[in-house]
Enzyme design. Structure first.
Site, PDB file in Angstrom:
ATOM      1  N   GLY A  45      -4.289   0.525  -2.390  1.00 37.41           N
ATOM      2  CA  GLY A  45      -2.874   0.193  -2.478  1.00 37.41           C
ATOM      3  C   GLY A  45      -2.474  -0.740  -1.358  1.00 37.41           C
ATOM      4  O   GLY A  45      -3.063  -0.711  -0.267  1.00 37.41           O
ATOM      5  N   GLN A  50       2.663  -5.686   4.282  1.00 37.38           N
ATOM      6  CA  GLN A  50       1.390  -5.578   5.016  1.00 37.38           C
ATOM      7  C   GLN A  50       0.691  -6.937   5.146  1.00 37.38           C
ATOM      8  O   GLN A  50      -0.223  -7.089   5.960  1.00 37.38           O
ATOM      9  CB  GLN A  50       0.442  -4.574   4.327  1.00 37.38           C
ATOM     10  CG  GLN A  50       0.916  -3.135   4.405  1.00 37.38           C
ATOM     11  CD  GLN A  50      -0.031  -2.191   3.693  1.00 37.38           C
ATOM     12  OE1 GLN A  50       0.114  -1.954   2.505  1.00 37.38           O
ATOM     13  NE2 GLN A  50      -1.012  -1.667   4.392  1.00 37.38           N
ATOM     14  N   CYS A  95      -4.587   4.048   5.490  1.00 35.85           N
ATOM     15  CA  CYS A  95      -3.776   2.847   5.295  1.00 35.85           C
ATOM     16  C   CYS A  95      -4.528   1.640   5.849  1.00 35.85           C
ATOM     17  O   CYS A  95      -5.072   1.706   6.955  1.00 35.85           O
ATOM     18  CB  CYS A  95      -2.445   3.020   6.035  1.00 35.85           C
ATOM     19  SG  CYS A  95      -1.364   1.588   5.934  1.00 35.85           S
ATOM     20  N   LEU A  96      -4.545   0.549   5.100  1.00 33.37           N
ATOM     21  CA  LEU A  96      -5.242  -0.655   5.571  1.00 33.37           C
ATOM     22  C   LEU A  96      -4.613  -1.202   6.853  1.00 33.37           C
ATOM     23  O   LEU A  96      -5.269  -1.935   7.590  1.00 33.37           O
ATOM     24  CB  LEU A  96      -5.229  -1.732   4.480  1.00 33.37           C
ATOM     25  CG  LEU A  96      -6.139  -1.466   3.276  1.00 33.37           C
ATOM     26  CD1 LEU A  96      -5.878  -2.485   2.167  1.00 33.37           C
ATOM     27  CD2 LEU A  96      -7.602  -1.495   3.697  1.00 33.37           C
ATOM     28  N   HIS A 137       3.519   6.373  -0.555  1.00 29.77           N
ATOM     29  CA  HIS A 137       2.986   5.766   0.671  1.00 29.77           C
ATOM     30  C   HIS A 137       3.405   4.287   0.733  1.00 29.77           C
ATOM     31  O   HIS A 137       3.900   3.813   1.760  1.00 29.77           O
ATOM     32  CB  HIS A 137       1.456   5.912   0.675  1.00 29.77           C
ATOM     33  CG  HIS A 137       0.763   5.209   1.795  1.00 29.77           C
ATOM     34  ND1 HIS A 137       0.143   5.883   2.829  1.00 29.77           N
ATOM     35  CD2 HIS A 137       0.569   3.884   2.064  1.00 29.77           C
ATOM     36  CE1 HIS A 137      -0.372   5.008   3.672  1.00 29.77           C
ATOM     37  NE2 HIS A 137      -0.143   3.782   3.229  1.00 29.77           N
ATOM     38  N   GLU A 138       3.231   3.573  -0.389  1.00 32.47           N
ATOM     39  CA  GLU A 138       3.540   2.135  -0.401  1.00 32.47           C
ATOM     40  C   GLU A 138       5.052   1.895  -0.340  1.00 32.47           C
ATOM     41  O   GLU A 138       5.510   0.947   0.298  1.00 32.47           O
ATOM     42  CB  GLU A 138       2.948   1.464  -1.651  1.00 32.47           C
ATOM     43  CG  GLU A 138       1.435   1.577  -1.786  1.00 32.47           C
ATOM     44  CD  GLU A 138       0.651   1.101  -0.575  1.00 32.47           C
ATOM     45  OE1 GLU A 138       1.172   0.301   0.219  1.00 32.47           O
ATOM     46  OE2 GLU A 138      -0.504   1.552  -0.408  1.00 32.47           O
ATOM     47  N   HIS A 141       6.262   1.771   3.131  1.00 31.45           N
ATOM     48  CA  HIS A 141       6.062   0.453   3.763  1.00 31.45           C
ATOM     49  C   HIS A 141       7.267  -0.457   3.516  1.00 31.45           C
ATOM     50  O   HIS A 141       7.666  -1.227   4.390  1.00 31.45           O
ATOM     51  CB  HIS A 141       4.822  -0.236   3.192  1.00 31.45           C
ATOM     52  CG  HIS A 141       3.514   0.200   3.784  1.00 31.45           C
ATOM     53  ND1 HIS A 141       3.181  -0.030   5.105  1.00 31.45           N
ATOM     54  CD2 HIS A 141       2.453   0.823   3.231  1.00 31.45           C
ATOM     55  CE1 HIS A 141       1.956   0.441   5.323  1.00 31.45           C
ATOM     56  NE2 HIS A 141       1.499   0.975   4.220  1.00 31.45           N
TER      57      HIS A 141
HETATM   58  C1  Y12 Z   1      -3.479   7.925  -1.039  1.00 35.04           C
HETATM   59  C2  Y12 Z   1      -3.047   7.735   0.234  1.00 35.04           C
HETATM   60  C3  Y12 Z   1      -2.737   6.477   0.673  1.00 35.04           C
HETATM   61  C4  Y12 Z   1      -2.806   5.400  -0.169  1.00 35.04           C
HETATM   62  C5  Y12 Z   1      -2.421   4.056   0.317  1.00 35.04           C
HETATM   63  C6  Y12 Z   1      -3.489   3.022   0.192  1.00 35.04           C
HETATM   64  N1  Y12 Z   1      -4.449   3.149   1.241  1.00 35.04           N
HETATM   65  C7  Y12 Z   1      -5.588   2.421   1.295  1.00 35.04           C
HETATM   66  O1  Y12 Z   1      -5.847   1.644   0.377  1.00 35.04           O
HETATM   67  C8  Y12 Z   1      -6.447   2.595   2.473  1.00 35.04           C
HETATM   68  C9  Y12 Z   1      -7.602   1.965   2.582  1.00 35.04           C
HETATM   69  C10 Y12 Z   1      -8.433   1.959   3.794  1.00 35.04           C
HETATM   70  C11 Y12 Z   1      -9.642   1.315   3.754  1.00 35.04           C
HETATM   71  C12 Y12 Z   1     -10.422   1.228   4.900  1.00 35.04           C
HETATM   72  O2  Y12 Z   1     -11.675   0.634   4.854  1.00 35.04           O
HETATM   73  C13 Y12 Z   1     -11.862  -0.636   5.343  1.00 35.04           C
HETATM   74  O3  Y12 Z   1     -10.995  -1.226   5.942  1.00 35.04           O
HETATM   75  C14 Y12 Z   1     -13.168  -1.247   5.051  1.00 35.04           C
HETATM   76  C15 Y12 Z   1      -9.969   1.739   6.093  1.00 35.04           C
HETATM   77  O4  Y12 Z   1     -10.705   1.521   7.265  1.00 35.04           O
HETATM   78  C16 Y12 Z   1     -11.593   2.388   7.777  1.00 35.04           C
HETATM   79  O5  Y12 Z   1     -11.717   3.486   7.321  1.00 35.04           O
HETATM   80  C17 Y12 Z   1     -12.350   1.901   8.949  1.00 35.04           C
HETATM   81  C18 Y12 Z   1      -8.768   2.411   6.124  1.00 35.04           C
HETATM   82  C19 Y12 Z   1      -7.991   2.513   4.972  1.00 35.04           C
HETATM   83  C20 Y12 Z   1      -3.236   5.602  -1.443  1.00 35.04           C
HETATM   84  C21 Y12 Z   1      -3.552   6.854  -1.882  1.00 35.04           C
HETATM   85 CO    CO Z   2      -0.347   1.801   3.982  1.00 38.95          CO
END
Ligand code: Y12
Ligand code: CO
Length: 173
Positions: A45, A50, A95-96, A137-138, A141
């Site tokens: 997401g 962001q 969260c990214l 969550h989004e 933001h």
């Molecule tokens: C449930 C809870 C929150 C959400 C929001 C969307 N969140 C994400 O898409 C998070 C992604 C994410 C990916 C990562 O990996 C990389 O950056 C390669 C990250 O980094 C590490 O873990 C190092 C952190 C978050 C949706 C549903």
């Molecule tokens: Co986020």
């Protein structure tokens, strides 16, 4: 269009986003570029703020049972408004914009939203499970809020300490 994801503690993440009023080619290009950066970053997401666009736009691609994110599962949600909410649920969120940190957050269990698609058509969506959590969550933001702001005082302190250490280690590399 090449987009960069802003990360905490970047103050630009605190901006309150505004509604989209023009549904044109420029908007479609932004949505496509958001999808590219979200998938390239292993995200499920992303909100426009962001990538430094303070507009009420969020995209989601919740992985299927095989962990795949096919393009047909992409959801583009513009100008969302929560119409109904029910119950509570807890999920370990990431969260990214806060890389490397995951914490339990309490949210509404199910929600019903109205929103617009990329062509400005109004739609209604009933969401539960991970989709409901991801939308909430989004949407936070869009109000300039990060999930870490929902943590207890003690957990937030722990996060600040760990995150500072992580940034320091990254800068020393
Ligand atoms: C449930 C809870 C929150 C959400 C929001 C969307 N969140 C994400 O898409 C998070 C992604 C994410 C990916 C990562 O990996 C990389 O950056 C390669 C990250 O980094 C590490 O873990 C190092 C952190 C978050 C949706 C549903
Ligand atoms: Co986020």
């Amino acid at each position: 269009m090449n987009l960069t994801i802003l990360t905490y503690p970047d103050k630009r993440l605190k901006q309150v986003s505004k509604n989209v009023t023009v549904f044109d080619e420029k908007l479609h290009k932004l949505l496509d570029a958001m999808n590219n950066v979200m998938l390239a970053s292993n995200g499920i997401g992303l909100a426009a703020i962001q990538v430094n666009f303070p507009l009420n736009i969020l995209i989601l691609n919740i992985p299927d049972s095989d962990g795949e994110q096919p393009p047909e599962n992409l959801m583009e949600i513009i100008n969302p408004v929560i119409m109904k909410k029910n119950g509570t649920t807890t999920y370990q969120e990431g969260c990214l914009s806060v890389p490397g940190f995951y914490e339990d957050v309490e949210r509404f269990d199910t929600i019903s939203i109205s929103y617009q698609d990329r062509d400005g058509n109004t739609k209604i969506l009933d969401a539960d499970n991970l989709l409901s959590i991801a939308i909430q969550h989004e949407m936070d933001h869009l109000s300039g809020k990060l999930f870490i702001e929902k943590l207890s005082y003690a957990r937030r302190k722990k996060f600040e300490k760990e995150y500072k250490r992580m940034l320091k280690e990254k800068n020393e590399r």
